[in-house]
Design a protein around this motif. Structure first.
Motif, PDB file in Angstrom:
ATOM      1  N   ALA A  22       0.837  -1.236   0.095  1.00 40.01           N
ATOM      2  CA  ALA A  22       0.045  -0.183  -0.222  1.00 40.01           C
ATOM      3  C   ALA A  22       0.858   1.189   0.026  1.00 40.01           C
ATOM      4  O   ALA A  22       1.872   1.370   0.647  1.00 40.01           O
ATOM      5  CB  ALA A  22      -0.905   0.025   1.254  1.00 40.01           C
ATOM      6  N   ARG A 159      -6.235  -3.225  -6.318  1.00 41.17           N
ATOM      7  CA  ARG A 159      -5.733  -3.460  -4.979  1.00 41.17           C
ATOM      8  C   ARG A 159      -4.918  -2.095  -4.214  1.00 41.17           C
ATOM      9  O   ARG A 159      -4.983  -1.741  -3.263  1.00 41.17           O
ATOM     10  CB  ARG A 159      -4.872  -4.612  -4.844  1.00 41.17           C
ATOM     11  CG  ARG A 159      -5.842  -5.895  -5.078  1.00 41.17           C
ATOM     12  CD  ARG A 159      -5.156  -7.197  -4.680  1.00 41.17           C
ATOM     13  NE  ARG A 159      -5.902  -8.360  -4.488  1.00 41.17           N
ATOM     14  CZ  ARG A 159      -5.570  -9.577  -4.649  1.00 41.17           C
ATOM     15  NH1 ARG A 159      -4.267  -9.910  -4.576  1.00 41.17           N
ATOM     16  NH2 ARG A 159      -6.494 -10.414  -4.365  1.00 41.17           N
ATOM     17  N   ALA A 163      -6.048  -0.137  -0.914  1.00 41.01           N
ATOM     18  CA  ALA A 163      -5.169   0.163  -0.211  1.00 41.01           C
ATOM     19  C   ALA A 163      -4.978   1.654   0.313  1.00 41.01           C
ATOM     20  O   ALA A 163      -5.282   1.957   1.582  1.00 41.01           O
ATOM     21  CB  ALA A 163      -3.625  -0.262  -0.246  1.00 41.01           C
TER      22      ALA A 163
END
Length: 393
Positions: A22, A159, A163
């Motif tokens: 992240a 993704r 994050a």
């Protein structure tokens, strides 16, 4: 063959690494963020004003005014943070659904590649019928690998966004908690300011006198507003007559009532119309309305349908709304609100939420100041209702 298997292994490893990777939090919803930033700047400016007012030891009313404005800005900040949280949560839910779809697509593609496995590559290497066939088979392999890479990149992007949004959501929740705590402290500070002042022997009388002066100014403004509306109505009727259209009827309510209590949460009346007792036995005799004790944030309701002719700060009344119920001096007034939820010129219906209870202006605690005026004459709201509870007078 070994190179292909290595590529698949590397792709799987890359996807799995996305679960925990992240970047620093980024706040999305640009428009809301810009509004929030502007509100924070406004709060900082008001704090500077408050520091200046305190340093110069100006009148207590000046301090209370700035405190109320700062608290209103804090409430706006809380509202905007809640909007951000809602937007971020919605994005997270949407991206989680998209992530699941992309992941399932990736898994299906990997399974297909594994099923084709060595057959496809052996066909490329040994079963080509000629050089042209070999090239076409190589192109097919490249297309498959490019498609796999695109699926992986989409999955990685989703993704990554998830994050960022989840980190932003945690930050927004922390900001919300901090803002709510600050607001609670600042409201207590504003209340304590006037409570300390009211402890002085002649302070209450001064507060009442200031409120009465504000009421007189307010009545003058209402008369001027009604005169403007009358002229506008005459102009509208003239235009309709020129267009041969029948004029719309003007509603002028009588004095028979038709009001509802401006709160669904409290029937406690802490101060009546007229005489009010202050420390030392000296009382104000010109309280224009009644005070209804209620908690901060309690809904304030329009007692009767009509047109909002004032919605804003007005001296001792603090955040104030006035609703006109036809022409000729028929209106209701609602004072000391923490928030105003309507605007001038808006048509409101009976029972509509027009604001939230507060303690802005000359007020030592949260309550709803409520007035009824008919034909320009102050009326006692308690004459129109039953079931109210007398408290402290």
């Amino acid at each position: 063959m070994k190179r292909r298997i290595a590529c698949l292994v590397m792709a799987l490893a890359m996807v799995l690494s996305l679960v925990t990777w992240a970047r620093p939090a980024t706040v999305y919803a640009e428009t809301t963020s810009e509004k929030l930033e502007a509100t924070k700047e406004k709060i900082a400016e008001l704090q500077e004003q408050l520091d200046t007012v305190r340093a110069s030891k100006k009148d207590i009313m000046d301090q209370k005014y700035v405190l109320d404005q700062r608290n209103t800005a804090l409430m706006e900040e809380i509202d905007l943070i809640n909007v951000q949280i809602s937007e971020t949560t919605s994005r997270i839910e949407k991206n989680e659904e998209e992530e699941q779809k992309q992941y399932e697509l990736f898994c299906r593609q990997v399974r297909k590649e594994e099923e084709r496995g060595s057959i496809s590559y052996w066909s490329v290497l040994f079963k080509a019928t000629g050089f042209a066939d070999l090239l076409s088979r190589l192109d097919f392999v490249n297309e498959v690998m490019e498609y796999d890479q695109k699926v992986i990149e989409n999955l990685r992007a989703i993704r990554q966004k998830l994050a960022e949004d989840k980190a932003a959501l945690e930050q927004q929740k922390e900001e919300l908690n901090a803002a709510q705590t600050e607001l609670k402290e600042q409201i207590a500070e504003a209340d304590a300011l006037l409570a300390d002042y009211a402890a002085q022997e002649d302070a209450i009388e001064k507060m009442h006198a200031a409120e009465e002066a504000t009421a007189a100014d307010l009545e003058q403004e209402i008369r001027e507003a009604e005169e403007r509306m009358r002229r506008e109505e005459e102009e509208r009727r003239r235009q309709e007559e020129e267009e041969n259209a029948p004029p719309a009827p003007i509603s002028t309510p009588g004095s028979s009532g038709g009001y509802i209590w401006p709160s669904n949460d409290s029937m406690i009346v802490t101060s009546p119309v007229g005489a009010r007792v202050s420390p030392g036995g000296v009382g104000s005799t010109n309280h224009q309305g009644i005070d209804i004790g209620a908690a901060y944030g309690t809904n304030v309701l329009a007692s009767k349908s009509g047109t909002v002719i004032l919605a804003g700060w007005y001296g001792g009344y603090g955040n104030c709304v006035i609703i006109q119920h036809g022409s000729g001096g028929y209106y209701t007034t609602y004072g000391h609100m923490s928030r105003i939820l309507v605007y001038e010129g808006q048509e409101v219906s009976q029972g509509q939420v027009i604001g939230l209870c507060g303690s802005t202006g000359w007020s030592t605690g949260p309550h709803i100041h409520f007035e009824i005026h008919e034909a320009g004459v102050v009326k006692n709201p308690l004459d129109y209702f039953t079931g109210w509870i007398r408290y402290g007078w």
